[in-house]
Design an enzyme around this catalytic site. Structure first.
Site, PDB file in Angstrom:
ATOM      1  N   LYS A  45      80.779  55.284  -7.952  1.00  0.00           N
ATOM      2  CA  LYS A  45      81.851  55.129  -8.946  1.00  0.00           C
ATOM      3  C   LYS A  45      82.580  53.823  -8.630  1.00  0.00           C
ATOM      4  O   LYS A  45      83.407  53.757  -7.726  1.00  0.00           O
ATOM      5  CB  LYS A  45      82.815  56.311  -8.844  1.00  0.00           C
TER       6      LYS A  45
ATOM      7  N   GLY B 135      89.614  52.505  -0.540  1.00  0.00           N
ATOM      8  CA  GLY B 135      90.696  52.309  -1.504  1.00  0.00           C
ATOM      9  C   GLY B 135      92.037  52.459  -0.824  1.00  0.00           C
ATOM     10  O   GLY B 135      92.163  52.238   0.383  1.00  0.00           O
ATOM     11  N   SER B 136      93.014  52.873  -1.584  1.00  0.00           N
ATOM     12  CA  SER B 136      94.380  52.919  -1.064  1.00  0.00           C
ATOM     13  C   SER B 136      94.608  54.158  -0.198  1.00  0.00           C
ATOM     14  O   SER B 136      93.933  55.181  -0.353  1.00  0.00           O
ATOM     15  CB  SER B 136      95.356  52.923  -2.239  1.00  0.00           C
ATOM     16  N   THR B 137      95.572  54.050   0.680  1.00  0.00           N
ATOM     17  CA  THR B 137      95.915  55.177   1.544  1.00  0.00           C
ATOM     18  C   THR B 137      96.431  56.348   0.710  1.00  0.00           C
ATOM     19  O   THR B 137      96.118  57.508   0.994  1.00  0.00           O
ATOM     20  CB  THR B 137      96.941  54.728   2.607  1.00  0.00           C
TER      21      THR B 137
ATOM     22  N   GLY C 159      93.459  58.045  -0.736  1.00  0.00           N
ATOM     23  CA  GLY C 159      92.709  58.586   0.404  1.00  0.00           C
ATOM     24  C   GLY C 159      93.286  59.911   0.881  1.00  0.00           C
ATOM     25  O   GLY C 159      92.560  60.868   1.150  1.00  0.00           O
TER      26      GLY C 159
ATOM     27  N   GLU D 215      88.137  54.417   4.096  1.00  0.00           N
ATOM     28  CA  GLU D 215      88.476  53.042   4.483  1.00  0.00           C
ATOM     29  C   GLU D 215      89.677  52.666   3.639  1.00  0.00           C
ATOM     30  O   GLU D 215      89.542  52.414   2.438  1.00  0.00           O
ATOM     31  CB  GLU D 215      87.303  52.097   4.183  1.00  0.00           C
TER      32      GLU D 215
ATOM     33  N   CYS E 123      91.751  43.961   2.290  1.00  0.00           N
ATOM     34  CA  CYS E 123      92.365  45.050   3.051  1.00  0.00           C
ATOM     35  C   CYS E 123      92.853  44.573   4.414  1.00  0.00           C
ATOM     36  O   CYS E 123      93.844  45.067   4.923  1.00  0.00           O
ATOM     37  CB  CYS E 123      91.385  46.205   3.202  1.00  0.00           C
TER      38      CYS E 123
ATOM     39  N   GLU F 196     101.693  47.685   1.922  1.00  0.00           N
ATOM     40  CA  GLU F 196     100.623  46.772   1.543  1.00  0.00           C
ATOM     41  C   GLU F 196     100.937  46.198   0.161  1.00  0.00           C
ATOM     42  O   GLU F 196     101.124  46.939  -0.797  1.00  0.00           O
ATOM     43  CB  GLU F 196      99.309  47.550   1.492  1.00  0.00           C
TER      44      GLU F 196
HETATM   45  P1  NAP Z   1      92.620  52.864  -5.280  1.00  0.00           P
HETATM   46  O1  NAP Z   1      93.571  52.889  -6.389  1.00  0.00           O
HETATM   47  O2  NAP Z   1      92.796  53.826  -4.172  1.00  0.00           O
HETATM   48  O3  NAP Z   1      91.180  53.027  -5.935  1.00  0.00           O
HETATM   49  C1  NAP Z   1      89.988  52.966  -5.215  1.00  0.00           C
HETATM   50  C2  NAP Z   1      88.914  53.702  -5.973  1.00  0.00           C
HETATM   51  O4  NAP Z   1      89.247  55.083  -6.046  1.00  0.00           O
HETATM   52  C3  NAP Z   1      88.744  53.242  -7.429  1.00  0.00           C
HETATM   53  O5  NAP Z   1      87.394  53.357  -7.791  1.00  0.00           O
HETATM   54  C4  NAP Z   1      89.608  54.247  -8.155  1.00  0.00           C
HETATM   55  O6  NAP Z   1      89.302  54.358  -9.520  1.00  0.00           O
HETATM   56  C5  NAP Z   1      89.286  55.501  -7.391  1.00  0.00           C
HETATM   57  N1  NAP Z   1      90.292  56.557  -7.527  1.00  0.00           N
HETATM   58  C6  NAP Z   1      91.584  56.459  -7.906  1.00  0.00           C
HETATM   59  N2  NAP Z   1      92.141  57.677  -7.938  1.00  0.00           N
HETATM   60  C7  NAP Z   1      91.199  58.566  -7.592  1.00  0.00           C
HETATM   61  C8  NAP Z   1      91.163  59.986  -7.441  1.00  0.00           C
HETATM   62  N3  NAP Z   1      92.233  60.745  -7.673  1.00  0.00           N
HETATM   63  N4  NAP Z   1      90.004  60.560  -7.047  1.00  0.00           N
HETATM   64  C9  NAP Z   1      88.909  59.829  -6.799  1.00  0.00           C
HETATM   65  N5  NAP Z   1      88.884  58.493  -6.945  1.00  0.00           N
HETATM   66  C10 NAP Z   1      90.010  57.862  -7.316  1.00  0.00           C
HETATM   67  O7  NAP Z   1      92.547  51.448  -4.603  1.00  0.00           O
HETATM   68  P2  NAP Z   1      92.437  50.051  -5.354  1.00  0.00           P
HETATM   69  O8  NAP Z   1      93.796  49.730  -5.847  1.00  0.00           O
HETATM   70  O9  NAP Z   1      91.296  50.060  -6.289  1.00  0.00           O
HETATM   71  O10 NAP Z   1      92.022  49.092  -4.150  1.00  0.00           O
HETATM   72  C11 NAP Z   1      92.925  48.526  -3.299  1.00  0.00           C
HETATM   73  C12 NAP Z   1      93.053  49.347  -2.022  1.00  0.00           C
HETATM   74  O11 NAP Z   1      91.800  49.425  -1.360  1.00  0.00           O
HETATM   75  C13 NAP Z   1      93.981  48.708  -1.036  1.00  0.00           C
HETATM   76  O12 NAP Z   1      94.822  49.668  -0.491  1.00  0.00           O
HETATM   77  C14 NAP Z   1      93.050  48.158   0.027  1.00  0.00           C
HETATM   78  O13 NAP Z   1      93.606  47.997   1.287  1.00  0.00           O
HETATM   79  C15 NAP Z   1      91.979  49.167   0.023  1.00  0.00           C
HETATM   80  N6  NAP Z   1      90.760  48.619   0.630  1.00  0.00           N
HETATM   81  C16 NAP Z   1      90.405  49.045   1.887  1.00  0.00           C
HETATM   82  C17 NAP Z   1      89.298  48.514   2.515  1.00  0.00           C
HETATM   83  C18 NAP Z   1      88.890  48.960   3.900  1.00  0.00           C
HETATM   84  O14 NAP Z   1      87.771  48.695   4.290  1.00  0.00           O
HETATM   85  N7  NAP Z   1      89.752  49.618   4.648  1.00  0.00           N
HETATM   86  C19 NAP Z   1      88.535  47.565   1.860  1.00  0.00           C
HETATM   87  C20 NAP Z   1      88.919  47.143   0.580  1.00  0.00           C
HETATM   88  C21 NAP Z   1      90.035  47.688  -0.016  1.00  0.00           C
HETATM   89  P3  NAP Z   1      90.114  53.428 -10.573  1.00  0.00           P
HETATM   90  O15 NAP Z   1      89.588  52.085 -10.393  1.00  0.00           O
HETATM   91  O16 NAP Z   1      89.838  54.003 -11.889  1.00  0.00           O
HETATM   92  O17 NAP Z   1      91.568  53.540 -10.205  1.00  0.00           O
END
Ligand code: NAP
Ligand code: MG
Length: 503
Positions: free
Chosen positions: A201, A254-256, A259, A276, A310, A407
């Site tokens: 996804k 994705g985001s904490t 997560g 992650e 990240c 963040e």
């Molecule tokens: P996000 O809002 O948490 O979304 C990540 C993914 O999860 C997207 O595909 C999102 O879909 C999906 N998602 C959202 N809500 C969900 C739910 N309730 N159930 C299942 N999936 C869901 O994060 P983002 O804003 O896309 O990305 C930025 C974040 O990623 C930052 O916090 C960054 O630090 C983190 N990140 C971490 C790493 C690492 O390796 N630690 C690497 C890269 C990024 P949608 O797109 O439709 O919202």
């Protein structure tokens, strides 16, 4: 045919891909509409223009994709594929991606916004290297034989015990928008190496390279149903996969905040879960650092990809002797970067991924100003879609301010002076996050000592954001569960089965 963006002509194959209605779901080897027939648009964040309309998967599509992945998991074409053949397949995927490197790079830039040089020389090659690295693993996945001392062994008999390493099963991979292709490859490559099947996804903001990759996987010969792709919203397709009892493992980046929610989703079936998550990574610049290298390293660490990284070096702690030089040097490095469309070769830095993200970053700065932060440079939003955020350096940010704790995911550095090493290590560790950190010093002992004292999954000494498929990467504290990359990354996709025989 060629499609033009502004006056920039897209590459032939990218134009063709977009013209061919790329927005269907990949389920069981077929490109299909979402069950509801609905679509959503993906946009070029630099201009706000719609690039393509993409299928909006929901629960019914998640059911179909999981079922296709389950069928493929036990299909002879996949389950009976020899390790050597799986190895060759992973290598072939890398070869096909390499042939399409420039197409993938252009598409990533168009959809995500990042500068083309970042896609072309950094991210797409990094994604390819995941497949090359994990291509070496299928032939090295082995169990062990275990001598036992069991008293129940019948007289004259022996116990023969061994372990088998088996694929964990159906994997749901949910990835973010900041580096979409790398994040996808970091899950697909080890999962395929282990013999799993996958439902991917991608983020709703950046679905296109995943869909292009889907076609390349087919070209490379990945059997039907082994990789399925569901574009859609996190709250719909993503949540349906997280809750699904037919998913054996959820691999999430994705985001904490999201997560944490997924922990309860996974609890329903106790599916395996790796997370992650976010970060607020500190960089400590010691007085004996190679200062130009440190300033360049931390500036790149926070400004590259518009800070949507990240592990971005978001909190800079500079020793008071070098503090002003660091502030001035970072401001100069930021000011030098030319903002422009990712495909414009004269530009260095593209827009943030979306208007929403740009507003979010902007709000952080407005709030910081009210609370007394000094904006040394940057802090402004511009461009046709109001998505270009200027590289920003802030000082006078207190430890309790959101600017220091949360963040931002934008090109925003907070610089703070320090006098004492123990004190600054305490400040660096004063965070709910623990993803990465860097220390800049020419002193070997200080480098090792600080590396040991910092609470982070990765510590860099005299570099920042140095990542590779062989280097385990994961978050301590609220930055995640588990590690990707290297042998540990493969472990995420394997189960152990113990077989005990009386012979
Ligand atoms: P996000 O809002 O948490 O979304 C990540 C993914 O999860 C997207 O595909 C999102 O879909 C999906 N998602 C959202 N809500 C969900 C739910 N309730 N159930 C299942 N999936 C869901 O994060 P983002 O804003 O896309 O990305 C930025 C974040 O990623 C930052 O916090 C960054 O630090 C983190 N990140 C971490 C790493 C690492 O390796 N630690 C690497 C890269 C990024 P949608 O797109 O439709 O919202
Ligand atoms: Mg987009």
């Amino acid at each position: 045919m060629t499609i033009e963006i502004g006056n920039i002509a897209l590459r032939e194959r990218v134009s063709q891909f977009l013209a061919d209605d790329p927005g269907k779901l990949l389920i069981g080897g077929a490109w299909v509409e979402a069950s509801s027939g609905e679509r959503f648009s993906t946009i070029d964040p630099a201009t706000g223009a719609v690039i393509a309309h993409v299928a909006r998967a929901r629960e019914a599509d998640a059911d179909k994709a999981v079922s296709a992945a389950r069928t493929a998991l036990i299909s002879p074409a996949w389950a009976k594929m020899t390790p050597a053949a799986r190895s060759a397949l992973l290598w072939r995927i890398a070869d096909v991606m390499q042939e399409h490197l420039e197409d993938l790079a252009e598409l990533e830039t168009l959809d995500q916004g990042k500068n083309l040089r970042t896609s072309l020389f950094g991210e797409v090659p990094a994604a390819i290297s995941q497949f090359r690295y994990y291509a070496g693993w299928p032939t090295k996945i082995t169990g062990e034989t275990i001598p036992t001392s069991l008293s129940r062994t019948p007289p004259g008999k022996e116990v023969f015990a061994y372990t088998r390493r088996e694929p964990v099963g159906v994997v749901a991979a949910v990835v973010p928008w900041n580096s979409p292709l790398i994040m996808t490859a970091m899950k697909l490559a080890p999962a395929l190496a282990a013999g799993c099947t996958i439902v991917l996804k991608p983020a709703e903001n950046t679905p296109l390279t995943a869909l292009y990759l889907g076609r390349l996987l087919q070209e490379a010969g990945v059997p039907d149903g082994v990789v399925n792709i569901l574009t859609g919203y996190g709250t719909e397709a993503g949540q349906a996969l997280a809750d699904h009892r037919g998913v054996d493992k959820l691999a999430f980046t994705g985001s904490t905040a999201v997560g944490k929610r997924l922990v309860s989703s996974a609890a329903g079936s106790l599916k395996r879960l790796t997370l992650e998550l976010g970060g607020k990574s500190p960089s400590i610049i010691m007085p004996d650092a190679d200062l130009p290298a440190a300033i360049e390293g931390v500036s790149r660490g926070i400004f590259d990809n518009g800070g949507q990284v990240c592990v971005a070096s978001a909190r800079i702690y500079a020793h008071r002797d070098v503090y002003q030089d660091v502030v001035d040097g970072m401001a100069a490095a930021g000011d030098k970067l030319r903002l422009g469309h990712g495909l414009d070769s004269a530009a260095d830095l593209g827009p943030l991924v979306s208007r929403a993200q740009a507003e979010r970053v902007s709000d952080f700065i407005s709030e910081g100003r009210v609370e007394g932060a000094t904006v040394v440079t940057g802090g402004t939003l511009s461009g046709p879609a109001d998505t270009f955020f200027s590289p920003t350096v802030l000082t006078d940010v207190r430890a309790d301010m959101r600017l220091m704790r949360e963040e931002i995911f934008g090109p925003v550095a907070v610089v703070t002076p320090f006098d004492d090493l123990d004190e600054v290590v305490g400040w660096a560790n004063d965070s709910d996050y623990g993803l990465a950190a860097s220390v800049w010093t020419e002193g070997l002992s200080n480098g090792h000592r600080v590396a040991s004292a910092l609470e982070a999954g990765t510590v860099w000494v005299n570099c920042h954001s140095f990542l590779g498929p062989e280097l385990p990467k994961g978050g301590h504290k609220e930055s995640g569960w588990g590690y990707e990359n290297g042998a540990q990354g493969l472990e995420n996709y394997l189960e152990t089965k113990t077989v005990v025989m009386v012979i």
